[in-house]
Design an enzyme around this catalytic site. Structure first.
Site, PDB file in Angstrom:
ATOM      1  NE  ARG A 125     150.500 -23.362  16.055  1.00  0.00           N
ATOM      2  CZ  ARG A 125     151.039 -23.783  14.908  1.00  0.00           C
ATOM      3  NH1 ARG A 125     152.262 -24.280  14.910  1.00  0.00           N
ATOM      4  NH2 ARG A 125     150.363 -23.721  13.781  1.00  0.00           N
ATOM      5  CG  ASP A 170     162.438 -19.244  13.042  1.00  0.00           C
ATOM      6  OD1 ASP A 170     163.176 -18.277  13.316  1.00  0.00           O
ATOM      7  OD2 ASP A 170     162.113 -19.541  11.883  1.00  0.00           O
ATOM      8  CG  HIS A 221     163.189 -23.185  12.560  1.00  0.00           C
ATOM      9  ND1 HIS A 221     162.052 -23.339  13.318  1.00  0.00           N
ATOM     10  CD2 HIS A 221     164.228 -23.477  13.402  1.00  0.00           C
ATOM     11  CE1 HIS A 221     162.386 -23.671  14.553  1.00  0.00           C
ATOM     12  NE2 HIS A 221     163.692 -23.773  14.631  1.00  0.00           N
ATOM     13  CG  ASP A 253     154.850 -25.078  17.412  1.00  0.00           C
ATOM     14  OD1 ASP A 253     154.235 -25.504  16.415  1.00  0.00           O
ATOM     15  OD2 ASP A 253     155.156 -23.872  17.557  1.00  0.00           O
ATOM     16  CG  ASP A 254     150.880 -27.795  14.836  1.00  0.00           C
ATOM     17  OD1 ASP A 254     151.868 -28.562  14.716  1.00  0.00           O
ATOM     18  OD2 ASP A 254     150.210 -27.412  13.864  1.00  0.00           O
ATOM     19  CG  ASP A 260     155.437 -29.760   3.411  1.00  0.00           C
ATOM     20  OD1 ASP A 260     155.769 -28.821   2.651  1.00  0.00           O
ATOM     21  OD2 ASP A 260     154.375 -29.741   4.067  1.00  0.00           O
ATOM     22  CB  SER A 317     148.561 -23.864   5.967  1.00  0.00           C
ATOM     23  OG  SER A 317     148.041 -24.302   7.213  1.00  0.00           O
TER      24      SER A 317
END
Length: 446
Positions: A116, A143, A189, A211-212, A290, A321
């Site tokens: 991203r 990554d 990662h 990163d989002d 998670d 996702s």
């Protein structure tokens, strides 16, 4: 060195000024009213006394200068922090941090990045809001090997440390999991990046973001204040910036300082200790890390701290996702927009015993209502209310009806504590709660 020189000069100036004043005193001393001949002996005695006083003062000044010199050396030694040898794999801008007190601990922010280029939005806010580059170094672990994203990260120069996951190969997965290859790479990662933070850089704790994510103005203040709590209360295993049910109409923005305990691992901007990584690393999963964290074997009856109003929001609809939950929930999460001075607040109410002494009686003292009464906005005179569920199906039905996230992980509801989910519905506080004789989570509810 400058401080030492200025102290010595100050001492010398004091020495000269004193003796200048002494000479001025002697020269300007008024004559004795008696004749010089008659009082010669007394004047001689007075001069001798003044000389002795001057000699005593000279010794005192020398001693003062010696003390100044000694303390300036001590201050100089305190200012010179020895630099530890840097392993070859540590980027030049990072070195293993010294162990410090909780109030002065270094809390690095680990940013997990891939492909991203919008990571710029995340990094801009991190660098804008962090109060100290020394206290909160930013490490971006990339990554995927995506060149455009790498160029964006590199554009920040020494403001961030850029490390790269060395293994970009595909991961052998069961045939039925081919479409989940991305989840396997994410878990790999995470394991590598957390290993770098805790094994190579040897940090005591770390804040993990992806990163989002965009952060709130008091993101760093929140984690700095909660870190000592995480150290002190071993019934806690993380601090999260995220409220899973944090849509704007479901939180009280006027209580942005309100924090909770939750049995659900929220992620999405979270703080963990090196000791937890020691525990998790040997058994780290190959995928779906998670949800694995939410299993009883990992959670071990521990809780996280989470806020009423989220300190992160996600802008990453596109990902592995494929936008699951994004359009329905995530894009509506309210990001806190005012600074709360958490480091000046008493957060001891979040320790397990104190929390259960105050939170549980408050929940079960609230009058019980029916879901139809909530939806019809009836019985407004009651203020805070409780809606009681009796099992998995009633929980999911009530959650759907009221706009909450209704999925359960190992039987734990999102944002729940002892099965209780606190939220705002049509302007009043509601506790969706099990019966008061709650016996624990049932993993079969998942």
């Amino acid at each position: 060195m400058l401080k030492k020189s200025s102290l010595v000069l100050w001492g010398a100036a004091l020495f000269i000024a004193w003796h200048g004043l002494l000479l001025l005193f002697l020269w300007s001393r008024p004559p004795s009213p008696a004749s010089a001949a008659a009082d010669g002996a007394r004047l001689t005695a007075e001069v001798i006394r003044l000389a002795q006083d001057a000699e005593t003062e000279l010794e005192r000044q020398k001693d003062l200068l010696r003390q100044i010199h000694r303390y300036s050396q001590l201050w100089g030694r305190r200012r010179r922090v020895p630099i530890a040898p840097k392993p070859s794999q540590i980027p030049p801008k990072l070195s293993p941090p010294p162990l410090t007190a909780a109030a002065d601990a270094v809390l690095p922010v680990l940013v997990l990045a891939c492909d991203r280029s919008t990571v710029r939005r995340c990094l801009d806010k991190l660098l804008r809001y962090r109060p100290s580059a020394q206290r909160f170094p930013v490490i971006v672990s990339q990554d995927c090997g995506h060149a455009e994203t790498a160029a964006v990260i590199a554009s920040y120069g020494d403001a961030v440390a850029h490390i790269r996951q060395p293994d970009l190969s595909d991961i052998p997965v069961p045939a039925e999991h081919r479409k989940f290859q991305g989840y396997y790479k994410i878990a790999r990662h995470y394991r590598w990046a957390l290993g770098q933070v805790f094994r190579t850089f040897r940090y005591r704790a770390a804040i993990v973001v992806e990163d989002d994510l965009e952060i709130a103005p008091d993101f760093f203040e929140y984690f700095q204040a909660a870190f000592p709590l995480l150290l002190a209360d071993r019934s806690l295993w993380c601090v999260s910036a995220w409220n899973d049910n944090g849509k704007e109409q479901m939180v009280d923005v006027g209580q942005a300082d309100l924090l909770y305990r939750t049995d659900f691992f929220p992620g999405l901007g979270w703080l963990l200790l090196a000791e937890l990584w020691d525990e998790l690393e040997p058994k780290w999963p190959r995928a779906f890390w998670d949800d694995w964290m939410r299993q009883p074997e990992q959670r071990r009856d521990r809780s996280c701290v989470r806020p009423e109003v989220s300190r992160t929001m996600t802008f990453g609809r596109k990902g592995v996702s494929h936008g699951q939950f994004f359009d329905q929930y995530l894009k509506f999460i309210k990001l806190n927009d005012r600074f709360v001075p958490f480091t000046r607040l008493d957060l001891s109410y979040l320790k397990k015993e104190e929390y259960e002494r105050s939170f549980l009686p408050k929940v079960y003292a609230a009058p019980e209502v029916k879901v139809e009464e909530l939806q019809g906005n009836r019985r407004r005179e009651l203020g805070t209310v409780r809606l009681q569920y009796s099992g998995r199906d009633s929980f999911k039905a009530f959650a759907k009806a009221l706009g909450l996230m209704d999925d359960l992980k190992s039987g734990v509801p999102r944002a729940g504590y002892r099965g209780i989910v606190s939220f705002v519905y049509r302007g009043r506080r509601v506790y969706l709660a099990p019966p008061s004789d709650w016996r624990g989570y049932d993993p079969s509810w998942s």
